[in-house]
Design an enzyme around this catalytic site. Structure first.
Site, PDB file in Angstrom:
ATOM      1  N   PHE A   1       2.084   8.453  -1.219  1.00  0.00           N
ATOM      2  CA  PHE A   1       1.477   7.211  -1.145  1.00  0.00           C
ATOM      3  C   PHE A   1       0.075   7.311  -1.362  1.00  0.00           C
ATOM      4  O   PHE A   1      -0.709   6.219  -1.336  1.00  0.00           O
ATOM      5  CB  PHE A   1       1.675   6.705   0.217  1.00  0.00           C
TER       6      PHE A   1
ATOM      7  N   TRP B   1       0.944  -1.269  -0.053  1.00  0.00           N
ATOM      8  CA  TRP B   1       0.022  -0.029  -0.079  1.00  0.00           C
ATOM      9  C   TRP B   1       0.726   1.131   0.023  1.00  0.00           C
ATOM     10  O   TRP B   1       0.563   2.385  -0.858  1.00  0.00           O
ATOM     11  CB  TRP B   1      -0.941   0.142   1.292  1.00  0.00           C
ATOM     12  N   HIS B   2       1.953   1.220   0.632  1.00  0.00           N
ATOM     13  CA  HIS B   2       2.849   2.387   0.796  1.00  0.00           C
ATOM     14  C   HIS B   2       3.513   2.871  -0.557  1.00  0.00           C
ATOM     15  O   HIS B   2       3.760   3.856  -0.791  1.00  0.00           O
ATOM     16  CB  HIS B   2       3.835   2.111   1.953  1.00  0.00           C
ATOM     17  N   GLY B   3       3.789   1.627  -1.392  1.00  0.00           N
ATOM     18  CA  GLY B   3       4.449   2.229  -2.626  1.00  0.00           C
ATOM     19  C   GLY B   3       4.826   0.898  -3.447  1.00  0.00           C
ATOM     20  O   GLY B   3       4.829  -0.398  -2.822  1.00  0.00           O
TER      21      GLY B   3
END
Lengths: 338, 474
Positions: free
Chosen positions: B474, B323-325
């Site tokens: 993000f 999800w963060h990257g």
């Protein structure tokens, strides 16, 4: 007191205390006040030479020698970190000038490098007009325009947005025992401006080539953070440069000195594309003002060494001597080709 | 338009003034909706249409779910919402990552595919607004909340400007009821909102932005530095990301509270955690609870046996990392945390030190060790998170953990004071207290002193050329 009035009182008292604190710190560390510092040298009588440039020019040439060689007095209105955008507003103050020596460099002409007190010198209307004419990006325009509210804020809180100057000032003021080695090293190299109104900046003995790697990296990181490591030309600074040269041409002559930056700076930031764009910007100026004499100290081979710089962009005493000699020699020659 | 810009101060002042002029609740909601879209479109106008489009899908799905009893049709509607939101997220965020991996796998099998790469601009805050919107449809599907009948209210719920770009991810059950009724802040809430905003601004522009250039310097070329410098760099990054993100959350919560809206806290002194489980109860709380409620529990949580629980933890954290990257570094970061959470769970169940823990002398030594171990795992994780690629992360960790004496020894005059200040605050301040709520209850002179100190810090050390918040990417 009602809760509403109490909150009002707290807000006012907070702002008042902060303003007092900010003024106190500004005074204690000797934070430079926004605006130009007038300096001159040489004969006061007769036509004067108007010298327009940032500290790169001020520290880069020996002005007493140049004044002597030209036989004229020299006037300068210095503004920290300035560029043509700010110098333009000193030009009308040089009422008796028959010659303008203007010092520019890849560092000064970088549109992303902004003078801290720009908004105090350049009227908002001029900035808007230049941003519009140069078609600058929205992001850059926002950055430039946000300097104006900051300038108003600084009337009340002089340290606002001046964190670098505050940190350097505090490190200088704190007792030497409390300083960390790194902090002392950093401040030792900061440029010391002459206290008198004399246009003679002396020669620093510091050598960039003797800096340890950590110090070089820290300084480059600071420079990178200001401009994101990028260089762009052809914006408001370029427009101001054209206007200045036009005015100076009408009242006398122009000498454009292109100053060098240290190889360390060039290696870190000046890609072939940046160099090409800078040359394009200079060619444009020379095409518009063919009568102006260009002195390319940035192409002077002996100066291509970190030993002649006191930091990544300022020449030291040894560099100044070489640059002055080259400058005086160039004055005897016809304009150098770009 | 970031919270620390003059532009936002002007925008927010106009919003407050405009809202106070609205005489009816519908007018006020329309006004806030337009303001929120103006706020978002100041980044990009086309992406405003993207939020509108995903919001319309979820609004329609919400209404549809309410009128249908057939479970299969309900599932189909929910799938439409998930596909729309995750599809948008996948396209903008993961397309190039996916293509690069397909290419790598093909190369492994001797196939040489043409290099695919699309210049896709990531819409600001996409991971936040899609998750917020999905939480609504999932909650309606589970019959935890009634669907929102007003399109205007729903659009405002998704796009409400304080939390739009980087959270906190506010659940529909929390925010929609506040949108339905007319909320107004009392004087206490205004003061605590201002205090929280100021605390957030100090974290962002005095600490995070000030140390960012030095942290970047170290992470950009870890091979140049000795072990001490690399350790300093990761400590600096730990402080930078905490102050950047929690600073944004504080400012978002503060803005909302000034308007009378209440958002949940998103950070609660995370570096004071004595276990990795506690860390995730204190770090990005709105995201970790989102993953817990909408992924970990639906996967079975801890209800399907121990082994399955560990697998669920690992899967949840791997996806949290993703999800963060779109990079394997983030997946590995998530994996590290997932494994650590699983190990901590095993340890708690095993409880080999149960009897010793009852002795104060043992606890005296054990507690700092637990804190340091947790911090150590978190710091190793931050190296994976921040490094530009996997080889640089490995190089960073190997040089730091072997305490290499080769390379430049750099003592940053910015990082060390900031790290000291933040970690001392974590150690000394009672970790569950919320100062922005407490200070307004104190005596007038204490409040004036506290607020003056905050504003003076901003005036002296605040970086005005503010860089965008880290979590915007993000």
């Amino acid at each position: 007191m009602s809760p509403k009035k109490q909150l009002g009182f707290i807000v006012v008292a907070t702002l008042l205390l902060t303003a007092v604190g900010s003024h106190f710190v500004a005074g204690w560390i000797g934070l430079p006040k926004p605006g130009a510092a007038f300096r001159r040298i040489g004969p006061q009588s007769g036509p004067q030479v108007f010298c327009a440039g940032s500290s790169l020019l001020q520290f880069g040439l020996a002005w007493p020698e140049i004044s002597k060689a030209l036989g004229q007095g020299m006037e300068n209105w210095g503004i920290g970190g300035s560029s043509p955008s700010e110098w333009e507003f000193s030009q009308p103050l040089a009422t008796n000038a028959n010659l303008m020596i203007i010092g520019i460099s890849v560092y000064d002409l970088n549109e992303l490098h902004l003078a801290n007190s720009r908004a105090n010198v350049v009227p908002l209307s001029q900035t808007i007009q230049d941003l519009w004419s140069a078609g600058m990006s929205r992001q850059f325009s926002k950055r430039l325009l946000s300097q104006y509210p900051l300038a108003y804020l600084r009337q009340v809180f002089p340290t606002a947005g001046n964190s670098d100057a505050v940190l350097v000032g505090l490190r200088r003021k704190l007792p030497s025992k409390m300083r960390s080695a790194a902090a002392a090293e950093d401040s030792a190299n900061s440029m010391v401006l002459p206290k008198e109104a004399v246009f003679e900046f002396g020669g620093s003995t510091d050598k960039l080539s003797e800096w340890d790697t950590a110090k070089k990296l820290r300084r480059l990181a600071l420079m990178r953070s200001e401009t994101q490591g990028e260089h762009t030309f052809g914006g408001p600074k370029q427009l101001a440069l054209h206007r200045m040269l036009q005015r100076a041409q009408a009242s006398g002559g122009n000498i454009v000195v292109v100053l060098p930056v240290a190889p360390l700076y060039a290696h870190e930031f000046l890609t072939p594309e940046v160099n090409l764009n800078f040359e394009k910007a200079l060619t444009e100026v020379q095409r518009a003002f063919p009568a102006a004499q260009f002195v390319r100290l940035d192409q002077d081979t002996p100066l291509q060494s970190d030993a002649y710089f006191s930091d990544p962009v300022h020449m030291n005493g040894a560099g100044r001597d070489i640059a002055t000699e080259a400058f005086l020699k160039a004055l005897e020659l016809p304009s150098q080709k770009l | 338009m970031i919270f620390t810009s003059f532009e936002f101060v002007l925008f927010f002042a106009l919003v407050l003034a405009g809202r106070s002029l609205c005489r009816s609740l519908p007018a006020e909601k329309w006004f806030l909706l337009v303001a929120s879209y103006v706020f978002y479109m100041s980044w990009s106008v086309p992406f405003g249409l993207l939020i509108l489009a995903t919001s319309l899908v979820d609004y329609g799905v919400g209404l549809g779910l309410n009128g249908i009893v057939d479970q299969r049709k309900r599932k189909l509607l929910l799938t439409i919402s998930l596909v729309a939101n995750l599809g948008v997220l996948a396209f903008f965020k993961y397309t190039n990552f996916l293509l690069a991996n397909v290419e790598s796998v093909a190369t492994m099998f001797g196939l040489h595919l043409a290099r695919w790469h699309y210049d896709i601009i990531l819409p600001a805050g996409i991971s936040f607004f899609t998750f917020q919107s999905m939480s609504y449809t999932i909650s309606v599907y589970r019959r935890q909340i009634e669907p929102c009948r007003s399109l205007r209210d729903f659009l405002l719920f998704v796009a409400f400007f304080p939390q739009l770009l980087a959270g906190p991810i506010v659940r529909a059950a929390d925010l929609l009821p506040q949108i339905y009724r007319r909320v107004r802040a009392n004087i206490y809430e205004i003061e605590s909102g201002l205090a929280q905003f100021a605390v957030g601004a100090v974290k962002k522009i005095v600490i995070s932005d000030q140390i960012a250039p030095n942290v970047d310097l170290i992470f950009n070329a870890p091979g140049n530095y000795d072990g001490f410098t690399l350790f300093q760099g990761v400590l600096g990054y730990a402080v930078q990301i905490y102050c950047d993100f929690s600073g944004y959350s504080d400012m978002a919560i503060g803005c909302a509270r000034i308007m009378g809206f209440h958002f949940p806290e998103n950070f609660q002194m995370p570096y004071s955690a004595a276990s990795i489980t506690e860390f995730w109860q204190r770090w990005h709380i709105s995201l970790s609870s989102w993953f817990r409620d909408y992924l970990y529990i639906p996967l079975g949580g801890n209800r399907k046996g121990e082994t399955r629980t560990y697998v669920n933890l690992l899967v949840t954290m791997l996806l949290c990392g993703l999800w963060h990257g779109a990079s394997w570094n983030f997946v590995l970061w998530g994996g590290l945390h997932g494994v650590s959470l699983a190990i901590h769970r095993i340890w708690k169940h095993w409880n080999p030190l149960g009897s010793l823990m009852k002795q104060p002398a043992f606890r005296f030594f054990w507690t700092p060790f637990a804190h340091l171990l947790t911090l150590g795992i978190v710091l190793v994780g931050w190296v994976l998170f921040r490094a530009q690629n996997w080889p640089l992360a490995v190089q960073y960790l190997s040089r730091m953990l072997s305490w290499s004496h080769e390379g430049v020894h750099l003592v940053s005059p910015y990082i060390l004071p900031a790290v000291t200040a933040v970690f001392i605050t974590h150690l000394l301040v009672q970790k569950d207290r919320n100062w922005s709520l407490e200070i307004p209850k104190r005596a007038t002179h204490i409040r004036i002193g506290f607020y003056s100190a905050l504003v003076l810090l901003i005036c002296l050390l605040g970086v005005t050329d503010s860089v965008p918040f880290i979590y915007f990417q993000f």
